[in-house]
Write an enzyme that holds these catalytic residues in place. Structure first.
Site, PDB file in Angstrom:
ATOM      1  N   HIS A  28       0.808  -1.223   0.000  1.00 13.40           N
ATOM      2  CA  HIS A  28       0.000   0.000   0.000  1.00 13.40           C
ATOM      3  C   HIS A  28       0.846   1.281   0.000  1.00 13.40           C
ATOM      4  O   HIS A  28       0.733   2.151   0.847  1.00 13.40           O
ATOM      5  CB  HIS A  28      -1.122   0.003   1.040  1.00 13.40           C
ATOM      6  CG  HIS A  28      -0.785  -0.213   2.485  1.00 13.40           C
ATOM      7  ND1 HIS A  28       0.203   0.464   3.133  1.00 13.40           N
ATOM      8  CD2 HIS A  28      -1.355  -1.009   3.415  1.00 13.40           C
ATOM      9  CE1 HIS A  28       0.230   0.095   4.391  1.00 13.40           C
ATOM     10  NE2 HIS A  28      -0.703  -0.806   4.594  1.00 13.40           N
ATOM     11  N   HIS A  82      -5.308  -9.206  14.164  1.00 17.88           N
ATOM     12  CA  HIS A  82      -5.351  -7.979  13.349  1.00 17.88           C
ATOM     13  C   HIS A  82      -6.103  -8.293  12.068  1.00 17.88           C
ATOM     14  O   HIS A  82      -5.788  -9.265  11.383  1.00 17.88           O
ATOM     15  CB  HIS A  82      -3.906  -7.542  13.060  1.00 17.88           C
ATOM     16  CG  HIS A  82      -3.779  -6.293  12.241  1.00 17.88           C
ATOM     17  ND1 HIS A  82      -4.781  -5.360  12.099  1.00 17.88           N
ATOM     18  CD2 HIS A  82      -2.729  -5.809  11.506  1.00 17.88           C
ATOM     19  CE1 HIS A  82      -4.359  -4.378  11.326  1.00 17.88           C
ATOM     20  NE2 HIS A  82      -3.126  -4.629  10.948  1.00 17.88           N
ATOM     21  N   GLU A  84      -6.318  -6.594   9.211  1.00 22.07           N
ATOM     22  CA  GLU A  84      -5.853  -6.153   7.891  1.00 22.07           C
ATOM     23  C   GLU A  84      -5.642  -7.390   7.008  1.00 22.07           C
ATOM     24  O   GLU A  84      -5.266  -8.464   7.472  1.00 22.07           O
ATOM     25  CB  GLU A  84      -4.576  -5.309   8.001  1.00 22.07           C
ATOM     26  CG  GLU A  84      -4.286  -4.597   6.689  1.00 22.07           C
ATOM     27  CD  GLU A  84      -3.284  -3.449   6.775  1.00 22.07           C
ATOM     28  OE1 GLU A  84      -2.676  -3.240   7.839  1.00 22.07           O
ATOM     29  OE2 GLU A  84      -3.110  -2.751   5.756  1.00 22.07           O
ATOM     30  N   ASP A  86      -3.569  -8.581   4.963  1.00 19.15           N
ATOM     31  CA  ASP A  86      -2.349  -9.392   4.872  1.00 19.15           C
ATOM     32  C   ASP A  86      -2.320 -10.475   5.954  1.00 19.15           C
ATOM     33  O   ASP A  86      -1.526 -11.409   5.874  1.00 19.15           O
ATOM     34  CB  ASP A  86      -1.082  -8.527   4.931  1.00 19.15           C
ATOM     35  CG  ASP A  86      -1.088  -7.473   6.019  1.00 19.15           C
ATOM     36  OD1 ASP A  86      -2.178  -7.065   6.450  1.00 19.15           O
ATOM     37  OD2 ASP A  86       0.005  -7.058   6.444  1.00 19.15           O
ATOM     38  N   HIS A 148      -1.861  -1.794  14.646  1.00 19.84           N
ATOM     39  CA  HIS A 148      -1.818  -0.767  13.640  1.00 19.84           C
ATOM     40  C   HIS A 148      -3.202  -0.234  13.254  1.00 19.84           C
ATOM     41  O   HIS A 148      -3.334   0.854  12.705  1.00 19.84           O
ATOM     42  CB  HIS A 148      -1.089  -1.386  12.426  1.00 19.84           C
ATOM     43  CG  HIS A 148      -1.228  -0.769  11.110  1.00 19.84           C
ATOM     44  ND1 HIS A 148      -1.482  -1.452   9.956  1.00 19.84           N
ATOM     45  CD2 HIS A 148      -1.116   0.536  10.754  1.00 19.84           C
ATOM     46  CE1 HIS A 148      -1.512  -0.643   8.935  1.00 19.84           C
ATOM     47  NE2 HIS A 148      -1.290   0.563   9.373  1.00 19.84           N
ATOM     48  N   ASP A 167       1.405  -6.615  13.965  1.00 18.19           N
ATOM     49  CA  ASP A 167       2.327  -5.761  13.203  1.00 18.19           C
ATOM     50  C   ASP A 167       3.505  -5.238  14.042  1.00 18.19           C
ATOM     51  O   ASP A 167       4.590  -4.977  13.499  1.00 18.19           O
ATOM     52  CB  ASP A 167       1.574  -4.549  12.636  1.00 18.19           C
ATOM     53  CG  ASP A 167       0.802  -4.876  11.361  1.00 18.19           C
ATOM     54  OD1 ASP A 167       1.051  -5.928  10.757  1.00 18.19           O
ATOM     55  OD2 ASP A 167      -0.055  -4.062  10.979  1.00 18.19           O
ATOM     56  N   TYR A 195      10.005   0.024   8.483  1.00 15.41           N
ATOM     57  CA  TYR A 195       8.646  -0.428   8.817  1.00 15.41           C
ATOM     58  C   TYR A 195       7.991   0.548   9.798  1.00 15.41           C
ATOM     59  O   TYR A 195       6.845   0.966   9.613  1.00 15.41           O
ATOM     60  CB  TYR A 195       8.721  -1.828   9.431  1.00 15.41           C
ATOM     61  CG  TYR A 195       7.370  -2.454   9.647  1.00 15.41           C
ATOM     62  CD1 TYR A 195       6.766  -3.198   8.648  1.00 15.41           C
ATOM     63  CD2 TYR A 195       6.684  -2.277  10.836  1.00 15.41           C
ATOM     64  CE1 TYR A 195       5.517  -3.757   8.835  1.00 15.41           C
ATOM     65  CE2 TYR A 195       5.439  -2.833  11.037  1.00 15.41           C
ATOM     66  CZ  TYR A 195       4.855  -3.575  10.024  1.00 15.41           C
ATOM     67  OH  TYR A 195       3.620  -4.106  10.212  1.00 15.41           O
ATOM     68  N   HIS A 228       5.118  -9.961  10.751  1.00 17.63           N
ATOM     69  CA  HIS A 228       5.981  -9.782   9.570  1.00 17.63           C
ATOM     70  C   HIS A 228       7.436  -9.933  10.005  1.00 17.63           C
ATOM     71  O   HIS A 228       7.827  -9.419  11.055  1.00 17.63           O
ATOM     72  CB  HIS A 228       5.848  -8.376   8.978  1.00 17.63           C
ATOM     73  CG  HIS A 228       4.503  -8.055   8.420  1.00 17.63           C
ATOM     74  ND1 HIS A 228       4.005  -8.630   7.268  1.00 17.63           N
ATOM     75  CD2 HIS A 228       3.547  -7.193   8.836  1.00 17.63           C
ATOM     76  CE1 HIS A 228       2.821  -8.132   7.011  1.00 17.63           C
ATOM     77  NE2 HIS A 228       2.504  -7.265   7.952  1.00 17.63           N
TER      78      HIS A 228
END
Ligand code: FEO
Length: 402
Positions: A28, A82, A84, A86, A148, A167, A195, A228
């Site tokens: 993104h 989370h 999101e 991903d 996040h 995250d 990051y 990640h």
């Protein structure tokens, strides 16, 4: 769904069952030049539990890794830390395939997962401080709203001291090595900072609040397992201290000269400004936006003391790449910067004033009215540019305590 992928042991009864995305180069708007991983974790408790899933195209890789240690249908709980995409992209399909007894998320996560997927998943909501028995093991949950996203939470497996931090403390880094202590220090520092700068920087006040809360949570953390990049199992103070430093953004004797140019005149100015900054005792990083990505530029800005931006005037406004950088940076809210604007122009010359206004709106303490040069600089105007850099350096040095 077996395949060539195997789970990697994280602790006695926790396995990494995520996916490595070697090829992603845009996340993104953030240039992920080393790719990334989507980390999911399997807890082999009495009630086998999956922590997070992976981006949708990587579902078969996750299932292959799960299948290397347990038949996936035996998973009884799925926790979504989370929402999101991903980390939840293959959640609906995973739920359909596994049919777990229960799926859990934070109160907000339970709602947002439905808003994303409209899949009618039954999701049980967990609140800050809730605990969940997995039979012979226990998970505790800490809401980390806005770190996040509003739905974000941490899960903590007390018996093995594993903090699943989604995250937080992660980085975009594709690698076969799963642990931070196996990765070179400079890579950890660069990708961790990048990051933070691109994902968490505007949320720094909340990061500091969370770090202040860590002692009272009284968690005996032995492993930090983010969603990640590598897993932290040694020197856990390192990611915590890095987050504190990045969140505080104390000014340093470093300035970033970000610019772009049409025919080279503003680049000549930028180089002279950079020479002046360096001569004044400041580490000047030169970032030309058609040679560097916005996400690398903002990484340089995060721990600087000065931000100096240059743009030519084009059609009475700022050059598009510079406008893009300003828009991106405004959202990331860097703190404790002083700065100035400069640029070449032909006949109208609005860009420098517009740059100054935009930088002030970002919160940069503007040191002057900016410097404009008509058409290309000559030796005299280049000397002015150098002096412009020297003057800015003096203020940066002063802000850093001399
Ligand atoms: Fe890695 Fe906010 O998702």
């Amino acid at each position: 769904m077996n395949g060539p992928f195997e789970a990697i042991k994280v602790s006695d009864r926790v396995y990494w069952v995520g996916a490595v995305d070697w090829d992603v180069r845009d996340f993104h708007g953030y240039a992920t030049s080393r790719g990334t991983t989507y980390n999911a974790y399997l807890i082999l408790a009495d009630k086998p539990t999956l922590i997070d899933t992976v981006k949708a195209p990587f579902m078969s890789e996750m299932f292959s890794r799960i299948a290397s240690v347990i038949e996936p249908g035996k998973i009884q709980y799925i926790i979504s830390n989370h929402s999101e995409m991903d980390h939840s992209g293959c959640l609906p399909e995973t739920v359909t395939a596994i049919k777990p007894q229960k799926v859990f998320a934070s109160t907000i996560g339970a709602k947002t997962l439905e808003k994303h997927y409209h899949a009618g998943m039954e999701i049980a909501a967990l609140k800050d401080g809730d605990a969940l028995s997995l039979g012979n093991m226990n998970l505790a949950f800490v809401e980390t709203r806005m770190l996040h996203w509003p739905d974000s939470m941490f899960s903590f497996l007390a018996e093995e001291g594993v903090l699943f931090s989604q995250d937080a403390f992660g980085m975009h880094l594709a690698d076969h090595r799963r642990f931070a202590d196996e990765i070179p220090d400079d890579v950890l520092e660069f990708e961790g900072a990048k990051y933070y700068a691109n994902i968490l920087l505007p949320l720094s006040p909340l990061v500091l609040k969370l770090l202040a809360r860590v002692p009272e949570l009284n968690l005996d953390i032995k492993i930090i397992a983010p969603d990640h990049g590598p897993i932290w199992r040694k020197d856990l103070a390192r990611p915590l201290k890095s987050y504190e430093r990045w969140a505080k953004q104390a000014p340093t004797r470093k300035a970033v000269v970000v610019h772009d140019s049409m025919w080279g005149a503003t680049t000549l100015m930028a180089r002279a400004v950079g020479e002046g900054l360096y001569a004044g005792g400041v580490d000047a990083r030169m970032v030309k936006l058609r040679a560097s990505h916005r996400s690398d530029a903002v990484t340089e800005v995060m721990c600087a003391g000065g931000l100096v931006v240059g743009s030519p005037t084009i059609n009475r406004t700022i050059f598009p790449t510079v406008a893009d950088f300003l828009c991106y940076t405004r959202g990331l809210k860097p703190q404790n910067l002083v700065g100035a604007a400069f640029g070449s122009y032909g006949w109208s010359g609005e860009a420098v004033k517009q740059l100054s206004d935009a930088l002030a709106e970002i919160g940069v303490g503007m040191l002057n009215e900016g410097l404009r040069v008509n058409y290309a600089p000559d030796s005299e105007t280049l000397a002015e540019c150098r002096k412009f850099g020297l003057d800015i350096a003096a203020r940066i040095v002063e802000n850093c305590g001399g």
